[in-house]
Scaffold this active site. Structure first.
Site, PDB file in Angstrom:
ATOM      1  N   ASP A 135      -3.778   7.259  -3.448  1.00  0.00           N
ATOM      2  CA  ASP A 135      -5.139   7.761  -3.664  1.00  0.00           C
ATOM      3  C   ASP A 135      -5.542   8.671  -2.508  1.00  0.00           C
ATOM      4  OD1 ASP A 135      -4.848   5.284  -2.274  1.00  0.00           O
ATOM      5  OD2 ASP A 135      -7.026   5.079  -2.176  1.00  0.00           O
ATOM      6  N   GLY A 160     -11.685   3.574   1.076  1.00  0.00           N
ATOM      7  CA  GLY A 160     -12.516   4.436   1.926  1.00  0.00           C
ATOM      8  C   GLY A 160     -13.603   3.701   2.685  1.00  0.00           C
ATOM      9  N   ASP A 219       0.869  -1.170   0.000  1.00  0.00           N
ATOM     10  CA  ASP A 219       0.000   0.000   0.000  1.00  0.00           C
ATOM     11  C   ASP A 219       0.913   1.230   0.000  1.00  0.00           C
ATOM     12  OD1 ASP A 219      -2.230   1.574   0.018  1.00  0.00           O
ATOM     13  OD2 ASP A 219      -3.156   0.656   1.767  1.00  0.00           O
TER      14      ASP A 219
HETATM   15  N1  GUN Z   1      -6.380   0.817   3.081  1.00  0.00           N
HETATM   16  C1  GUN Z   1      -7.628   0.840   3.569  1.00  0.00           C
HETATM   17  N2  GUN Z   1      -8.380   1.735   2.883  1.00  0.00           N
HETATM   18  C2  GUN Z   1      -7.592   2.269   1.949  1.00  0.00           C
HETATM   19  C3  GUN Z   1      -7.810   3.231   0.921  1.00  0.00           C
HETATM   20  O1  GUN Z   1      -8.887   3.785   0.731  1.00  0.00           O
HETATM   21  N3  GUN Z   1      -6.741   3.508   0.109  1.00  0.00           N
HETATM   22  C4  GUN Z   1      -5.524   2.895   0.289  1.00  0.00           C
HETATM   23  N4  GUN Z   1      -4.534   3.186  -0.545  1.00  0.00           N
HETATM   24  N5  GUN Z   1      -5.324   2.002   1.250  1.00  0.00           N
HETATM   25  C5  GUN Z   1      -6.335   1.679   2.062  1.00  0.00           C
END
Ligand code: GUN
Length: 715
Positions: free
Chosen positions: A137, A210, A102
């Site tokens: 994002d 989100g 992430d």
């Molecule tokens: N991890 C949990 N929710 C989100 C999100 O909305 N965007 C990202 N990049 N990681 C997340």
């Protein structure tokens, strides 16, 4: 030690193949440099600073083929960053499988602004050799105003191109969908993210973002709406990931609406907090006397013994339990997809929590506005579901919510027509409808003597069976799902026929015909051959109409003079026309398997018949009976498919939009010459997009089996 994964072929990198499906639920294969990831799958969150369970153990002991970690956390810590850049992420974590990262978006949601740029974090993920990275994002919180969410959606979309450019196809990239609680913004976000490209490169996976705050406060109804509305505009050839979703209780419903990937730290976070996960909820071990769930990890201990362990030992043990339960429920879901029962599983799990139940009921009943993206998506889920399946249909209050049953019923109502000619040779409209009540399937055993007598008495009788899922013509008595309902058939009042079924009778063209209710009588009977032959012919015509879209007029023409071979139990097994095998009724689910002669006859009838409508570029008979769906293939594939090989995705030029997964279709070339016939394995949207996997399981190639064709294949 488990073997290391084999990298996919370079030309397959990033492709996604659907191997099996039950409506929107699918078993897929995502091709990566660290093996082929089989989906649905959960990627456990690994915090490189706090390893509750070592990544090597996730691979060796729990069978996880992929994990997710946070590139921003690694980037922030100098020591970790240096090691990751020098050794690579797989070495740093000691994990041989797929590593997803992430980007720091979640940190910005929790802690506020972060100090890395959009391009920098993607380049970093490339530099440390991840398999699937994530762009930065903008997290859309549910409490934000519509304007703020609009901004998050817009900014995320604006960052897509520079992120894809920075990735430069060195890694696969996640393109998250935002939009908060606004269905239109979710749909818009999905569309923009799906269409984003840099050069030829687009995103490989689309996570739904989100939604963590929704799960934290058990707002499952809004969670499912967010997933449905986002997926309304996501391409079928990319996996959908549900960010931060790791409670096993949620898997069946999410998978039923199309989720392929999950990630979560729940296994570790709940363990730290002294909580066990189960398929039905969460359990505090605080005052527990016995285990309400099970796993190999807790079975040797009592709850009291676990409570008295040191905190790190207890956390580790509970985390291991949580991982085992997670894997077990995912395996159960995958098996449910294989057996066509994912929706029943979601239905059962929906009773685990009132909030989950609310979500389930919302999916079934709440799609009142057909223009909402979630309604549009539900409609496409129903259309993508094979209506006919051999499995039994357990009776429950929710039985009418199952997508394959909704699909089967809507095909019946749209395509079935009352017969125009009768067993005594007369023609014209029916004089009466008889609704048969109270028998159990197989109805050919429980009701046939009574039905035969009624038909002998008045040949112009339409016989319908009153089943728990609605009226079905007697000619379709062996068709699943109607014949597969399992459970008590109970007694219903006669009013049901007048009131409850009035709308169905109207749609079936029987609104003005007098209705009589009958119950099966135990009576000796002699088979009346002309009546049973007529009923069998009706059965062929009706199945061709309902399952293949062949108009009853054409169905009657092409089944004129057929000969039927029967089994020892007197069931029709093969149908011949002019001594050529025409089709076979399928005994396990009541569907039909075309043979080459049948496919040819239907194909010819479509060419000769007068087209009355146009869908896309195709002239069709009419919208209710558009004709058996056709798949037009690329010339390169013609010799192979014509010789009987399956149609593979990537070789399809166009496909009729009324294709039904699991039902017969024709394969033609660009000039509409018949090349093969088979069973479609995908929707028309998927046929347009997918690049890997089987699109049509071919039953017979239609090209002559001569040397020329074989030579073309061998060369
Ligand atoms: N991890 C949990 N929710 C989100 C999100 O909305 N965007 C990202 N990049 N990681 C997340």
């Amino acid at each position: 030690m488990k073997p290391s994964p084999v990298p996919c072929r370079p030309q397959d990198l990033g492709k996604f193949e659907i191997v099996q499906r039950d409506g929107a639920a699918r078993l897929g294969r995502l091709f990566t440099n660290h093996g082929i990831l089989e989906t649905p799958a959960l990627l456990p969150v690994v915090n490189p600073n706090i390893l509750t369970i070592e990544p090597r153990s996730l691979w060796e002991d729990f069978g996880f083929k992929a994990l997710i970690t946070n590139s921003y956390v690694i980037w922030k810590h100098e020591k970790l960053r240096d090691r990751a850049v020098n050794e690579g992420i797989h070495e740093l974590l000691d994990f041989p499988g797929v590593v997803m990262t992430d980007s720091g978006t979640f940190q910005s949601y929790v802690y506020g602004d972060i100090d890395v740029s959009v391009e920098e974090i993607v380049k970093f993920q490339c530099d440390i050799g991840v398999d699937i990275g994530t762009m930065l994002d903008v997290f859309g919180r549910p409490d934000m105003t519509r304007e703020e969410i609009e901004e998050a959606v817009q900014l995320t979309a604006e960052r897509a191109k520079p992120s894809l450019k920075a990735a430069d196809s060195r890694i696969m990239l996640n393109g998250p969908v935002q939009g908060g609680l606004h269905q239109d913004l979710r749909a818009q976000s999905a569309k923009m993210m799906a269409q984003s490209t840099s050069g030829h490169n687009g995103f490989s996976v689309h996570p739904i973002g989100g939604i963590v705050p929704l799960m934290e406060s058990q707002r499952y109804r809004e969670l499912i709406q967010a997933i449905l509305s986002s997926s309304s505009n996501l391409p079928a050839n990319r996996p959908m990931h549900i960010f931060g979703c790791g409670h096993p209780m949620l898997f069946p419903m999410c998978i039923a609406v199309g989720a392929d990937l999950f990630d979560s730290a729940a296994y570790a976070l709940f363990a730290k907090d002294g909580r066990l996960l189960s398929e039905e909820g969460t359990h505090r071990i605080e005052s527990m006397k016995e285990w309400p769930t099970h796993s190999t990890h807790i079975s040797g201990h009592t709850p009291e013994q676990v409570r008295s362990m040191s905190k790190p030992d207890r956390t580790r043990l509970l985390a291991m339990h949580n991982l085992e339960v997670t894997q077990r429920e995912l395996a159960r879901c995958r098996e449910a997809v294989r057996s066509g029962s994912i929706w029943s599983l979601a239905e059962r799990r929906s009773h685990s929590s009132p909030y989950l139940r609310e979500a389930f009921l919302e999916i079934i009943n709440g799609q009142s506005d057909p223009e909402q993206p979630s309604s549009i998506r539900m409609q496409s889920i129903i259309r993508s579901t094979d209506p006919v399946r051999p499995s039994s249909e357990p009776l429950s209050d929710d039985i009418l919510s199952r997508p394959h049953i909704i699909h089967a019923k809507s095909l019946l109502l749209q395509r079935w027509r009352p017969p125009g000619s009768w067993h005594d040779g007369s023609t014209g409209p029916p004089s009466r409808v008889i609704v048969m009540k109270d028998g159990n399937p197989p109805w050919r055993t429980s009701q046939w003597p009574t039905v035969q007598r009624a038909l002998a008495e008045d040949p112009r009788t339409v016989v319908l069976i009153d089943t728990q899922i609605g009226l079905v013509p007697f000619s379709l008595e062996d068709l699943s799902p109607w014949c597969r309902i399992e459970g008590s058939f109970g007694q219903k009042t006669e009013d049901a026929v007048a009131g409850h079924y009035a709308a169905d009778l109207e749609t079936m063209g029987l609104g003005a015909v007098p209705v009589l209710v009958m119950r099966p009588e135990d009576a000796e009977h002699e088979q009346n051959k002309s009546i049973s032959d007529w009923m069998e012919r009706c059965s062929l015509v009706d199945k061709l109409a309902v399952l293949c879209g062949v108009s009853p007029t054409i169905g009657c023409e092409i089944t004129n003079g057929v000969r039927i071979r029967r089994s020892n139990t007197n069931r029709p097994v093969n149908v011949y026309r002019d001594e050529a095998h025409f089709l076979s009724p399928r005994l396990n689910d009541g569907g039909i398997s075309l043979a080459l002669e049948g496919a040819r006859a239907i194909h010819n009838s479509m060419k000769l018949g007068e087209a009355s409508d146009v869908v896309g570029e195709r002239k069709i008979m009419n919208r209710d009976h558009p004709g058996i769906p056709r798949v037009t293939i690329h010339p390169d594939a013609v010799p192979y498919v014509g010789a009987g090989r399956n149609v593979m995705h990537g070789f399809i030029l166009k496909a009729d939009p009324w294709i039904i997964v699991g039902q017969p279709c024709l394969v033609v070339d660009s000039d509409d010459n018949l090349i093969a016939h088979g069973i479609s394995n995908a929707t028309s949207d998927e046929m347009e997009l997918m690049l890997k996997g089987v699109a049509v399981k071919v039953r017979d190639g239609a090209l002559p089996k001569d040397g020329a064709n074989n030579a073309a294949i061998d060369s």
